[in-house]
Design a protein around this motif. Structure first.
Motif, PDB file in Angstrom:
ATOM      1  N   LYS A 109     -59.415  35.584   7.013  1.00  0.00           N
ATOM      2  CA  LYS A 109     -58.737  35.051   8.188  1.00  0.00           C
ATOM      3  C   LYS A 109     -58.439  33.562   7.993  1.00  0.00           C
ATOM      4  CE  LYS A 109     -58.633  35.719  13.106  1.00  0.00           C
ATOM      5  NZ  LYS A 109     -59.330  36.156  14.302  1.00  0.00           N
ATOM      6  N   ILE A 110     -59.387  32.868   7.366  1.00  0.00           N
ATOM      7  CA  ILE A 110     -59.204  31.434   7.180  1.00  0.00           C
ATOM      8  C   ILE A 110     -58.042  31.150   6.230  1.00  0.00           C
ATOM      9  CG2 ILE A 110     -60.272  29.362   6.207  1.00  0.00           C
ATOM     10  CD1 ILE A 110     -62.964  30.493   7.182  1.00  0.00           C
ATOM     11  N   ILE A 111     -57.990  31.883   5.132  1.00  0.00           N
ATOM     12  CA  ILE A 111     -56.931  31.583   4.155  1.00  0.00           C
ATOM     13  C   ILE A 111     -55.697  32.449   4.362  1.00  0.00           C
ATOM     14  CG2 ILE A 111     -58.559  30.749   2.408  1.00  0.00           C
ATOM     15  CD1 ILE A 111     -58.260  33.429   0.990  1.00  0.00           C
ATOM     16  N   GLY A 112     -55.717  33.286   5.426  1.00  0.00           N
ATOM     17  CA  GLY A 112     -54.538  34.066   5.745  1.00  0.00           C
ATOM     18  C   GLY A 112     -54.207  35.124   4.714  1.00  0.00           C
ATOM     19  N   PHE A 162     -72.941  38.534  15.162  1.00  0.00           N
ATOM     20  CA  PHE A 162     -73.201  37.768  13.949  1.00  0.00           C
ATOM     21  C   PHE A 162     -72.034  36.807  13.752  1.00  0.00           C
ATOM     22  CE2 PHE A 162     -72.343  37.741   9.219  1.00  0.00           C
ATOM     23  CZ  PHE A 162     -73.211  36.700   8.958  1.00  0.00           C
ATOM     24  N   GLY A 163     -72.322  35.517  13.870  1.00  0.00           N
ATOM     25  CA  GLY A 163     -71.255  34.525  13.787  1.00  0.00           C
ATOM     26  C   GLY A 163     -71.372  33.698  12.534  1.00  0.00           C
ATOM     27  N   MET A 164     -70.211  33.336  11.957  1.00  0.00           N
ATOM     28  CA  MET A 164     -70.209  32.479  10.780  1.00  0.00           C
ATOM     29  C   MET A 164     -69.471  31.194  11.137  1.00  0.00           C
ATOM     30  SD  MET A 164     -69.220  35.606   8.388  1.00  0.00           S
ATOM     31  CE  MET A 164     -68.861  36.557   9.852  1.00  0.00           C
ATOM     32  N   TYR A 165     -70.118  30.090  10.964  1.00  0.00           N
ATOM     33  CA  TYR A 165     -69.514  28.802  11.266  1.00  0.00           C
ATOM     34  C   TYR A 165     -69.337  28.082   9.946  1.00  0.00           C
ATOM     35  CZ  TYR A 165     -69.261  23.981  12.925  1.00  0.00           C
ATOM     36  OH  TYR A 165     -68.886  22.688  13.139  1.00  0.00           O
ATOM     37  N   ILE A 166     -68.109  27.861   9.571  1.00  0.00           N
ATOM     38  CA  ILE A 166     -67.817  27.322   8.237  1.00  0.00           C
ATOM     39  C   ILE A 166     -67.093  25.995   8.390  1.00  0.00           C
ATOM     40  CG2 ILE A 166     -66.583  27.749   6.083  1.00  0.00           C
ATOM     41  CD1 ILE A 166     -66.885  30.762   6.766  1.00  0.00           C
ATOM     42  N   VAL A 167     -67.619  24.970   7.757  1.00  0.00           N
ATOM     43  CA  VAL A 167     -66.956  23.666   7.754  1.00  0.00           C
ATOM     44  C   VAL A 167     -66.434  23.436   6.339  1.00  0.00           C
ATOM     45  CG1 VAL A 167     -67.181  21.213   8.190  1.00  0.00           C
ATOM     46  CG2 VAL A 167     -68.562  22.830   9.484  1.00  0.00           C
ATOM     47  N   SER A 168     -65.128  23.256   6.252  1.00  0.00           N
ATOM     48  CA  SER A 168     -64.545  23.040   4.933  1.00  0.00           C
ATOM     49  C   SER A 168     -64.070  21.607   4.820  1.00  0.00           C
ATOM     50  CB  SER A 168     -63.372  23.997   4.736  1.00  0.00           C
ATOM     51  OG  SER A 168     -62.667  23.637   3.575  1.00  0.00           O
ATOM     52  N   LYS A 177     -52.129  39.909  -4.248  1.00  0.00           N
ATOM     53  CA  LYS A 177     -52.259  38.539  -4.733  1.00  0.00           C
ATOM     54  C   LYS A 177     -53.413  37.847  -4.028  1.00  0.00           C
ATOM     55  CE  LYS A 177     -48.186  36.518  -6.758  1.00  0.00           C
ATOM     56  NZ  LYS A 177     -46.978  35.722  -6.513  1.00  0.00           N
ATOM     57  N   VAL A 178     -54.507  37.741  -4.719  1.00  0.00           N
ATOM     58  CA  VAL A 178     -55.629  36.998  -4.146  1.00  0.00           C
ATOM     59  C   VAL A 178     -55.703  35.658  -4.869  1.00  0.00           C
ATOM     60  CG1 VAL A 178     -58.098  37.005  -3.702  1.00  0.00           C
ATOM     61  CG2 VAL A 178     -56.850  39.149  -3.741  1.00  0.00           C
ATOM     62  N   PRO A 179     -55.691  34.568  -4.148  1.00  0.00           N
ATOM     63  CA  PRO A 179     -55.731  33.271  -4.840  1.00  0.00           C
ATOM     64  C   PRO A 179     -57.005  33.097  -5.653  1.00  0.00           C
ATOM     65  CG  PRO A 179     -55.989  33.017  -2.463  1.00  0.00           C
ATOM     66  CD  PRO A 179     -55.599  34.423  -2.705  1.00  0.00           C
ATOM     67  N   ARG A 180     -56.866  32.604  -6.868  1.00  0.00           N
ATOM     68  CA  ARG A 180     -58.014  32.329  -7.735  1.00  0.00           C
ATOM     69  C   ARG A 180     -58.965  31.337  -7.077  1.00  0.00           C
ATOM     70  NH1 ARG A 180     -57.350  33.478 -13.190  1.00  0.00           N
ATOM     71  NH2 ARG A 180     -57.184  35.703 -12.945  1.00  0.00           N
ATOM     72  N   LYS A 181     -58.294  30.332  -6.545  1.00  0.00           N
ATOM     73  CA  LYS A 181     -59.061  29.218  -6.013  1.00  0.00           C
ATOM     74  C   LYS A 181     -59.028  29.300  -4.490  1.00  0.00           C
ATOM     75  CE  LYS A 181     -58.955  24.259  -6.186  1.00  0.00           C
ATOM     76  NZ  LYS A 181     -58.151  23.095  -6.510  1.00  0.00           N
ATOM     77  N   ILE A 182     -60.177  29.441  -3.916  1.00  0.00           N
ATOM     78  CA  ILE A 182     -60.211  29.532  -2.465  1.00  0.00           C
ATOM     79  C   ILE A 182     -60.701  28.205  -1.909  1.00  0.00           C
ATOM     80  CG2 ILE A 182     -61.333  30.651  -0.522  1.00  0.00           C
ATOM     81  CD1 ILE A 182     -61.308  33.183  -2.355  1.00  0.00           C
ATOM     82  N   ALA A 183     -59.773  27.478  -1.354  1.00  0.00           N
ATOM     83  CA  ALA A 183     -60.129  26.188  -0.780  1.00  0.00           C
ATOM     84  C   ALA A 183     -59.455  26.067   0.573  1.00  0.00           C
ATOM     85  CB  ALA A 183     -59.668  25.058  -1.711  1.00  0.00           C
ATOM     86  N   PRO A 184     -60.158  26.468   1.631  1.00  0.00           N
ATOM     87  CA  PRO A 184     -59.562  26.418   2.972  1.00  0.00           C
ATOM     88  C   PRO A 184     -59.214  24.980   3.360  1.00  0.00           C
ATOM     89  CG  PRO A 184     -61.610  27.656   2.982  1.00  0.00           C
ATOM     90  CD  PRO A 184     -61.525  26.979   1.666  1.00  0.00           C
ATOM     91  N   ALA A 185     -58.228  24.883   4.239  1.00  0.00           N
ATOM     92  CA  ALA A 185     -57.844  23.550   4.711  1.00  0.00           C
ATOM     93  C   ALA A 185     -59.026  22.915   5.424  1.00  0.00           C
ATOM     94  CB  ALA A 185     -56.659  23.675   5.657  1.00  0.00           C
TER      95      ALA A 185
END
Lengths: 325, 375
Positions: free
Chosen positions: B93-96, B319-325, B296-304
């Motif tokens: 969801k984060i990287i669409g 169950f919640g995931m809180y991610i800070v990028s 197509k899955v990006p090699r490098k996953i770096a969310p904004a």
């Protein structure tokens, strides 16, 4: 012609050890069988195999376990009250041997037939609780103490309906000799005329032996091991042995009081006796592997508010009917 | 008499402290309950956690997003699939990233099977705590079949790492589908048996009814979620309220009860087992053909750069995931909101006034998994 041990051995000093040995052997063999049976029954009820490795059908499994228990080091934890801790298993086990000497296994298979054998049986079975409390108190462990306290409350609560239901039988048989009680049932076992007393007796007896669903003093999911938490090796083995021995005893008592003891067609007396005892033991196992455990207050309420009044009413009705007939 | 072992201060002679755990048969792992007792009645109870802390959150800060995948299922080892897939869904969801239809259905099937297996284990252990040994083995026998089925596709029995960003690792085969359907049929026949053995048992009902009330107010104050909340009468389920994946396409009920006691929690979970079975069956009947991995899955996953929150419904609740990028491949911070933690926190209030026997029943009925609390 029934002969007693003193006649056979000449002196009481030889007779007593001989009798104790015989009883211990008898109990040990039966306990080993029952433990094996319990495992097999439990396994079959839970759709698994149970022991299969040692001996035919795993019959020797319990023997192996016993050898293991005996060969283990006896650990006495430092914080226990030493005297009580050491004496408790013996106190628990001695009355069981005494009781065993009183049962008529067959018409003339009995150590000694007292006129008041029933009183002795009940008195000795009441003593077991002393051993349990000594173990719980002497262990100086909070779980053990809780187990011991529960055990006492439970035994007091269930002794009353137990004795009341036995009294109904005594009134009918007009005797307290186990031998004569059995003889009285030659035409019809008392379970037919005293079904309520039989049921109350069996429930109370299950509670007396601390078997599930009344295994509250040693509820392993609550109190770890209850009163025997701190015991290991053969000391624990003795508690274990005592539990299964007291199962034999209450089932034997139920057989004598309600199922007509050794009496039955064709087969010899002792065979009938054991068939009946083992059937009752199977019933106890069935209970254990089916029911969850009661809560403590529910157990007491059940005893005092249901079993005791029912047993009293039953006793009263029995007394009136016996008087009228 | 030697000195008594004291746990805390025994202020007066009528009351005492009892350490229940961390090694105790019915604290379900390494929970320690510090009980202050008067006789058998609990005056106060303190749940103490942290004995199986493995620093999963810290580990997440030291590796990239895909390297963290195996950790997810090790938090809650009883519903590892849900955690694993949930984490994948969060990152997708984060990287669409679009996930193929077939993969979505497979995920639902696997997650619901996992939920059933988790509930079956809970069922067994609750009964074990109450002293019933036979139902425990019945449940484990059935649970075993689920583990075998999930083993077929994921290659592991408990700590699955089946999800990938963009799909799942392997496609399912006919054997998986036929065995799953056979299992659903089998369990549907078994549930009435369970009812006969357990639910309709008078002793069981007496043990569970009227104890361990967690009411709506307590649920709000402690953020109780999952079956415990639904048993209190709150119809909350992440799968229905904020559907993730394709949960909006399935027809399932959210079982609720009103009492909030142990028996209600029990009934909610039992009903959830059959609801999950129905979801599995629906998913299998609608399972489309196609790829199981996004092209197509990006090699490098770096969310904004930013903060993200995503939640799924695990077997125990929200169950919640809180991610800070911070814009790099390695997350700045990752926090997991695990349901058992909040559910267990109510114990301080709920256990007060109950007995030791009730304690094991209540602890069993809220279904805690300690590694998930400690992480």
């Amino acid at each position: 012609m029934a002969r007693n041990f003193t006649e056979i051995f000449g002196s009481v000093w030889f007779a007593i050890p001989a009798a104790v040995t015989v009883i211990m052997g008898f109990l040990a063999i039966n306990a080993l069988m029952i433990v094996w049976m319990e495992r097999k029954v439990a396994a079959r009820m839970q759709r698994r195999m149970g022991p299969t490795e040692r001996g035919v059908f795993g019959l020797l499994q319990t023997t192996y376990d016993m050898i293991k228990l005996m060969s283990k080091e006896l650990i006495t934890p430092r914080h226990v009250s030493r005297k009580l801790y050491l004496v408790a298993p013996v106190v628990l086990f001695t009355p069981i041997i005494a009781i065993c000497s009183l049962f008529p296994l067959s018409e003339n298979w009995v150590f000694h037939d007292y006129d008041i054998a029933l009183v002795l049986v009940l008195a000795f079975s009441g003593m077991a609780v002393v051993g349990i409390f000594a173990a719980g108190w002497g262990s100086n462990n909070k779980y053990s103490l809780l187990g011991a306290v529960r055990s006492i409350l439970q035994n007091i609560a269930y002794e009353v309906p137990l004795i009341l239901s036995v009294l109904a039988v005594v009134i009918m048989a007009r005797t307290m000799s186990l031998h004569e009680i059995v003889m009285e049932q030659s035409t019809i076992p008392y379970i037919v005329v005293q079904p309520l007393a039989a049921i109350i007796f069996f429930i109370a007896a299950t509670a007396e032996t601390n078997r599930a669903p009344f295994d509250i003093p040693e509820a392993e999911s609550e109190l770890v091991g209850g009163f025997h938490t701190e015991y290991s090796g053969m000391r624990f083995g003795l508690f274990f042995f005592a539990e299964y021995s007291s199962m034999i005893i209450v089932c034997a008592l139920a057989t004598v009081l309600f199922l007509g003891g050794w009496q039955g067609p064709i087969l010899p007396g002792f065979v009938w006796f054991f068939i009946k005892v083992y059937f009752l033991i199977f019933l106890m196992m069935w209970f254990r592997w089916t029911f969850p455990r009661l809560r403590f207050d529910q157990l007491l309420r059940f005893a005092w508010l249901l079993l005791v009044p029912l047993a009293l009413a039953n006793l009263l009705v029995t007394a009136i009917i016996v008087k009228l007939i | 008499m030697p000195e008594l072992i004291r746990v805390g201060r025994d202020e007066d002679r009528d009351t005492y402290h009892l350490n229940m755990g961390p090694q105790h048969p019915s604290t379900h792992g390494v929970l320690r309950l510090r009980l202050h007792l008067k006789g058998e009645v609990i005056l106060s109870a303190d749940p103490i956690v942290g004995y199986s802390h493995r620093a999963h959150e810290k580990m997440a800060e030291n590796r990239n997003y895909i390297q963290f995948l195996p950790n997810t299922s090790r938090m809650d080892y009883l519903s590892g699939m849900i955690y694993n897939v949930g984490y994948c869904q969060a990152i997708e969801k984060i990287i669409g990233l679009e996930v193929p239809e077939r993969a979505e259905y497979i995920r639902v099937i696997c997650c619901e099977l996992n939920r059933i297996s988790s509930h079956l284990l809970w069922y067994g252990t609750l009964l074990m705590d109450l002293g019933g040994f036979t139902p425990f083995l019945y449940c484990f026998e059935d649970r075993e079949r689920i583990l075998d089925i999930l083993d077929l596709v994921s290659g592991s029995r408990l700590t699955y790492c089946y999800g990938r960003f963009g799909g799942v690792t392997e496609d399912v085969d006919d054997k998986f589908l036929s065995e799953t359907l056979a299992f659903c049929k089998h369990l549907r026949n078994r549930l009435p048996e369970y009812d006969d053995l357990v639910t309709n048992n008078v002793i069981f009902q007496n043990r569970c009814k009227g104890i361990g009330h967690i009411d709506k107010k307590t649920c709000h104050e402690f953020a109780v979620t999952g079956p415990c909340q639904r048993a209190a009468g709150e119809k909350r389920d992440v799968r229905r309220d904020e559907p993730y994946g394709i949960y909006d396409r399935f027809d399932f009920k959210v079982p609720t009860r009103t009492g909030g006691d142990c028996f209600d929690r029990f009934m909610v979970r039992v009903e959830e087992i059959s609801e999950s079975l129905s979801i599995v069956e629906q998913a299998i009947s609608k399972l489309p053909v196609g790829p199981v991995m996004a092209p197509k899955v990006p090699r490098k996953i770096a969310p904004a750069k930013g903060e993200y929150y995503f939640a799924v419904e695990s077997a125990r609740g929200h169950f919640g995931m809180y991610i800070v990028s911070n814009g790099t491949e390695i997350p700045e911070r990752m926090h997991f909101r695990t349901p058992s933690f909040s559910n267990l926190a109510t114990m301080r209030r709920v256990l007060k006034g109950s007995t030791i026997s009730d304690t094991v029943a209540i602890l069993g009925s809220i279904d805690i998994v300690l590694p998930e609390i400690d992480r």
